[in-house]
Write an enzyme that holds these catalytic residues in place. Structure first.
Site, PDB file in Angstrom:
ATOM      1  N   CYS A 104       0.871  -1.177   0.000  1.00  0.00           N
ATOM      2  CA  CYS A 104       0.000   0.000   0.000  1.00  0.00           C
ATOM      3  C   CYS A 104       0.905   1.224   0.000  1.00  0.00           C
ATOM      4  O   CYS A 104       2.052   1.139  -0.459  1.00  0.00           O
ATOM      5  CB  CYS A 104      -0.965  -0.016   1.180  1.00  0.00           C
ATOM      6  N   PHE A 105       0.442   2.353   0.473  1.00  0.00           N
ATOM      7  CA  PHE A 105       1.280   3.554   0.356  1.00  0.00           C
ATOM      8  C   PHE A 105       2.471   3.538   1.311  1.00  0.00           C
ATOM      9  O   PHE A 105       3.605   3.785   0.905  1.00  0.00           O
ATOM     10  CB  PHE A 105       0.448   4.825   0.586  1.00  0.00           C
TER      11      PHE A 105
END
Length: 365
Positions: A97-98
């Site tokens: 994810c980020f």
């Protein structure tokens, strides 16, 4: 199996072409991702926006609660099923994810509940992107770099393609670098260009190449911009120059920008529509240098090109294209090349026909 992939494993992860599920929202993925990744988000763009607003207004726990409310029931199951299908196709798939935070951890937990254990990338997209930027800077600053130059149409790309010690910047940018260099397919986003550039440089090092051969480029290759530090290093690097006859250059341009491009458009769109799209593409390419050519010279070349396109379609004749190519070289590209050459800080290491330049590079180290 560990539940996380640490930063120390980034190189192996990227060089091994490990498939990755990008859990970020689609809008994040579109801006930039990693080669080999597939967008299977935990949240849609609208869900992510709603949760972000809730976080700002009501805090973290309220945002978490809203996330579980939005991604529940059939929506949650559909996303789990999509992850499972990807992992079934490629069992070595990993997650990111980020920042390697909650989205990765929630996804990992839901997959575990479904009987599948897959690790996520520690630090996520942000950390791995920073790693790639650092690799580009390190590898371009320390490499034994040599730049291959030459007049327009001398076949620099064809010269470099088979060499294991080269990196094809125009291939990575999906653009031939000139006003005529647009391809049928879109260029990558700037971030994706930078990511694939870093990976290409890492692969170059992994091959054990002792010199880094690059084509002489402006900083902009189409709309893709080379990293500033890399381009400055290229400007100072030693150069070799390819030399071929004007006639051979005309034939090279004819192949690259006329016959090959027309064939590509026809293969995509069919004969009539393909030739029409190709004609529009070629005339638009000329129009991009209209200001530099001046109105009189531009109109003369445009008229020659229109007639050449008509003859190509009706008879398959190509001499009309040779006419505008020859004039464009002698009146525009060649004077510009000589002007830019005079500004170079040093003389080339070597110049000659492609075979001689190849032999020089092979024997250089």
């Amino acid at each position: 199996m560990t539940d996380r992939i640490p930063a120390s494993d980034y190189a192996q992860l990227l060089l091994s072409d490990t498939p990755m599920i990008d859990l970020r929202a689609p809008i994040e993925f579109t801006k930039g991702a990693f080669p080999g990744s597939v967008s299977l988000p935990l949240m849609s763009d609208s869900e992510r926006a709603a949760i972000g607003t809730c976080y700002k207004q009501q805090g973290q726990q309220a945002a978490i609660d809203l996330g579980h409310q939005l991604v529940s029931g059939a929506v949650k199951q559909a996303r789990i099923d999509a992850w499972l299908a990807q992992i079934q196709r490629q069992p070595d798939t990993v997650l990111y994810c980020f920042r390697g935070g909650m989205r990765s951890q929630i996804t990992q937990q839901w997959l575990r509940e479904a009987g599948v254990n897959r690790p996520y990338v520690e630090g996520g997209y942000k950390a791995m992107r920073s790693y790639l930027i650092a690799q580009t800077d390190r590898l371009t600053q320390t490499a034994d770099m040599v730049i291959v130059g030459g007049m327009t149409g001398c076949g620099k790309t064809d010269f470099l393609t088979p060499r294991a010690d080269s990196v094809d910047l125009e291939g990575l940018a999906n653009h031939r670098g000139s006003s005529f260099g647009r391809q049928l397919t879109e260029q990558p986003s700037q971030i994706n260009f930078e990511n694939t550039l870093a990976l290409a440089l890492m692969r170059h090092q992994a091959r054990g190449a002792t010199q880094l051969i690059l084509e002489d480029e402006s900083r902009l290759i189409g709309r893709c911009s080379l990293p500033l530090e890399m381009h400055e290093r290229m400007a100072q690097a030693p150069r070799v120059i390819l030399e071929i006859s004007t006639e051979a250059r005309i034939e090279q341009i004819l192949k690259d920008y006329v016959t090959d491009m027309q064939a590509a458009f026809i293969a995509r769109d069919g004969l009539e529509a393909g030739h029409q799209a190709f004609s529009e593409h070629l005339l638009a390419s000329l129009s991009r240098v209209k200001k530099r050519l001046g109105p009189v010279r531009y109109q003369a070349l445009n008229d020659i090109m229109v007639k050449a396109l008509q003859l190509q379609l009706s008879r398959g004749a190509l001499d009309g294209h040779r006419d505008w190519i020859a004039q464009l070289l002698t009146e525009y590209y060649d004077p510009m090349y000589h002007y830019q050459l005079e500004k170079k800080p040093t003389k080339p290491l070597f110049q000659g026909p492609p075979a001689a330049v190849a032999e020089f590079l092979d024997q250089r180290l």
